[in-house]
Design a protein around this motif. Structure first.
Motif, PDB file in Angstrom:
ATOM      1  N   GLU A   1       7.510  -9.073   6.805  1.00  0.00           N
ATOM      2  CA  GLU A   1       7.540  -8.351   5.633  1.00  0.00           C
ATOM      3  C   GLU A   1       8.690  -7.922   5.387  1.00  0.00           C
ATOM      4  O   GLU A   1       9.159  -7.951   3.992  1.00  0.00           O
ATOM      5  CB  GLU A   1       6.692  -6.920   5.868  1.00  0.00           C
ATOM      6  CG  GLU A   1       6.579  -6.175   4.705  1.00  0.00           C
ATOM      7  CD  GLU A   1       5.213  -4.946   4.798  1.00  0.00           C
ATOM      8  OE1 GLU A   1       5.577  -4.029   4.048  1.00  0.00           O
ATOM      9  OE2 GLU A   1       4.777  -5.446   5.734  1.00  0.00           O
TER      10      GLU A   1
ATOM     11  N   THR B   1      10.223  -8.617   1.728  1.00  0.00           N
ATOM     12  CA  THR B   1      10.707  -7.780   0.652  1.00  0.00           C
ATOM     13  C   THR B   1      12.047  -8.046  -0.064  1.00  0.00           C
ATOM     14  O   THR B   1      12.195  -7.737  -1.117  1.00  0.00           O
ATOM     15  CB  THR B   1      10.949  -6.356   1.468  1.00  0.00           C
ATOM     16  OG1 THR B   1       9.811  -5.883   1.902  1.00  0.00           O
ATOM     17  CG2 THR B   1      11.511  -5.292   0.486  1.00  0.00           C
TER      18      THR B   1
ATOM     19  N   ALA C   1       5.629  -9.390  -0.633  1.00  0.00           N
ATOM     20  CA  ALA C   1       5.827  -8.004  -0.183  1.00  0.00           C
ATOM     21  C   ALA C   1       5.437  -6.948  -1.622  1.00  0.00           C
ATOM     22  O   ALA C   1       5.808  -7.474  -2.805  1.00  0.00           O
ATOM     23  CB  ALA C   1       6.915  -7.631   0.443  1.00  0.00           C
TER      24      ALA C   1
ATOM     25  N   SER D   1       0.967  -3.037   2.924  1.00  0.00           N
ATOM     26  CA  SER D   1       1.701  -3.979   3.680  1.00  0.00           C
ATOM     27  C   SER D   1       1.157  -5.597   3.710  1.00  0.00           C
ATOM     28  O   SER D   1      -0.049  -5.523   3.308  1.00  0.00           O
ATOM     29  CB  SER D   1       1.444  -3.401   5.473  1.00  0.00           C
ATOM     30  OG  SER D   1       0.199  -3.654   5.558  1.00  0.00           O
ATOM     31  N   VAL D   2       2.077  -6.164   4.122  1.00  0.00           N
ATOM     32  CA  VAL D   2       1.814  -7.545   4.193  1.00  0.00           C
ATOM     33  C   VAL D   2       0.549  -8.191   4.896  1.00  0.00           C
ATOM     34  O   VAL D   2      -0.334  -9.112   4.656  1.00  0.00           O
ATOM     35  CB  VAL D   2       3.096  -8.774   4.669  1.00  0.00           C
ATOM     36  CG1 VAL D   2       2.497 -10.164   4.640  1.00  0.00           C
ATOM     37  CG2 VAL D   2       4.230  -8.398   3.406  1.00  0.00           C
TER      38      VAL D   2
END
Length: 528
Positions: free
Chosen positions: A12, A16, A247, A257-258
């Motif tokens: 993640e 991002t 993300a 969240s992923v």
């Protein structure tokens, strides 16, 4: 647990940074994850050599100090202490992030939830190692099994659908691309994704905790952890690309969240989803157990060398190094408050400490095998590990310097200065208490009772007062094993002195108060 749980926030963190590329950025997560897995394999081979060489535990501080000198050892110690503190902070914040993904209405209370989890975790750890292990075992198994099911089912759907599976529930639409792909961006993505490797050193630190044969069991455990971590990293990356999952903005409303999106896409939003997210929450929050277990041991090891206050050597009521836990909790809480419990804000500080410790540890192992002689393969394995992790540490430092890695670099420098100040203090103390003349029993006068400065001092004083009518002065004696050092000490009649290096009748008692010169082999107290 820490090594496995990092699979929840490592990918993640990389995704991002790929947000500016939009949907195109998701395609780069597979090659980035593949590079991380290759690096992970190199580190794995290197740490197997460390386990063989240090069956009683080979942390970065121990290996670097013994093979590269005290100064390098202090650098490794500072980096490792910061890494443990960030491990606790990131694990807790990522766990709360998983909870917010399932219950979005809790997002305004992120910091309060983080501090609450830290408080609960502290209470659980203060119960003792055995109780802690029982509490942590079930969530770890649940986390691993549920994620493996998600990856297995997701890959099956991806294969049977020709590489274009359909999500069970709607997913957020990736943002529009606002940047172009560049080498610098991919380096930053790689450096963020490397946070998935933190915690790998924990097994080599705690070899002595395994059952006999400790080396064999430690290497088996390390192999299982690394294999599972590789499967999780590659599986998550492949499913993110197949389902087009990127993300979401961790600082904005509607964060998810992923792993939450991935689980929804593959298994839907039913009971299995909540079981999976619950296990992610527990494992991420409890992954701080690595820090709670290893930070106090590290500070004790440093304190034994007089580079940290000796209070870190003391065991509390449940035989824990309580002061190490107190300091860890205080610093973790400070980080969570300053960064408001948002994982994305903590990630730039992370990884640099871990990879610096990796590098120094592996470089120390190269010198160890060189000194041993006859181990060219082991030298090559550790040398390759030192080179790979050293390059990665430089990449992480440069790529994340402006975003927050400078804070970690500054803290490492400050902690090294602090440890040198502590060392100078204890050197001055040793000079003050050392005798500069031979022992002369005939000249001893005037009673002074030496009692522990902590723990049991009140009991000793009461015993001394009850056995003597003399006026007494109380003082504390501190020294460090294994070297016995003479300490000016005085006791009184009725208490049999246990003397190190002297016969039991060296100072015969009498009905009057007599002065003794005792030699102390125990840290913090003289045994009467």
């Amino acid at each position: 647990m820490d090594a496995l749980s990092s699979a929840a926030y490592g990918p993640e963190a990389a995704l991002t940074l790929l947000l500016p590329l939009g949907l195109l950025g998701v395609k780069y997560i597979v090659p980035v994850s593949a590079a991380i897995v290759v690096l992970l394999a190199i580190v794995y081979i290197s740490y197997r050599q460390t386990i063989d060489a240090y069956p009683k535990g080979g942390g970065s501080y121990t290996v670097a100090s013994q093979n590269l000198g005290e100064s390098v050892g202090l650098l490794a110690a500072a980096a490792l202490m910061i890494d443990y503190i960030l491990t606790a902070a990131v694990g807790i914040s990522a766990g709360v992030g998983a909870l917010i993904s399932a219950v979005p209405s809790l997002q305004p209370h992120t910091l309060q939830l983080c501090l609450g989890v830290l408080l609960i975790l502290t209470i659980v750890n203060m119960r003792g190692v055995h109780d802690t292990g029982v509490v942590f075992m079930i969530p770890t198994y649940l986390f691993t099994i549920t994620l493996l099911i998600v990856i297995g089912v997701g890959l099956f759907h991806a294969v049977t659908s020709g590489g274009h599976p359909h999500s069970v529930t709607p997913l957020p639409v990736p943002p529009q691309a606002t940047a172009m792909v560049g080498a610098w961006l991919l380096l930053k993505v790689f450096s963020s994704g490397c946070t998935a490797m933190t915690g790998v050193e924990a097994v080599s630190n705690g070899v002595m905790a395994f059952r006999d044969d400790t080396r064999k069991n430690a290497k088996i455990t390390l192999t299982i952890i690394i294999a599972l971590l590789m499967v999780l990293l590659i599986g998550i990356a492949l499913l993110c690309r197949a389902y087009g999952i990127g993300a979401t903005n961790p600082n904005g409303p509607g964060y998810e969240s992923v792993l939450s999106m991935l689980t929804r896409a593959v298994m839907g939003h039913g009971g299995f989803y909540y079981v999976t997210i619950g296990s992610v929450l527990l494992v991420l929050a409890l992954s701080a157990n690595t820090a709670f277990a290893d930070f106090p041991r590290l500070t004790r090891a440093i304190a034994l060398d007089d580079y940290m206050p000796h209070v870190f050597m003391l065991r509390g009521r449940r035989l824990l190094y309580s002061w190490g836990i107190y300091v860890l909790v205080a610093l973790t809480a400070t980080l969570l408050i300053v960064f408001r419990g948002v994982t994305d804000r903590l990630i730039p500080l992370y990884a640099i400490g871990a990879f610096l410790a990796f590098t120094l540890s592996q470089a120390g192992m190269v010198m160890h095998w060189k000194r041993e002689g006859g181990h060219p393969w082991r030298m090559f394995a550790n040398g390759l590990g030192a080179f790979a992790t050293g390059i990665t540490a430089m990449v992480v430092l440069v790529a994340k310097f402006v975003e927050g890695a400078w804070i970690t670099a500054l803290l490492v420098f400050v902690m090294i200065l602090f440890m040198h100040m502590v060392k100078r203090h204890y050197v001055r103390v040793d000079i003050e208490v050392n005798l500069d003349r031979p022992i002369q029993p005939a000249q001893l006068q005037e009673p002074v009772v030496v009692v522990p400065s902590i723990g049991g001092a009140a009991l000793q004083r009461r015993r001394c007062h009850s056995r003597s009518r003399c006026q007494m002065t109380f003082a504390a004696c501190t020294c460090k094993p294994p070297t016995c050092q003479t300490k000016s000490a005085r006791t009184l009649t009725g208490l049999s002195p246990t003397l190190c290096g002297l016969p039991a009748n060296a100072f015969p008692g009498s009905k009057s108060c007599s002065r003794l010169i005792a030699m102390c082999c125990s840290p913090w107290w003289i045994t009467f």
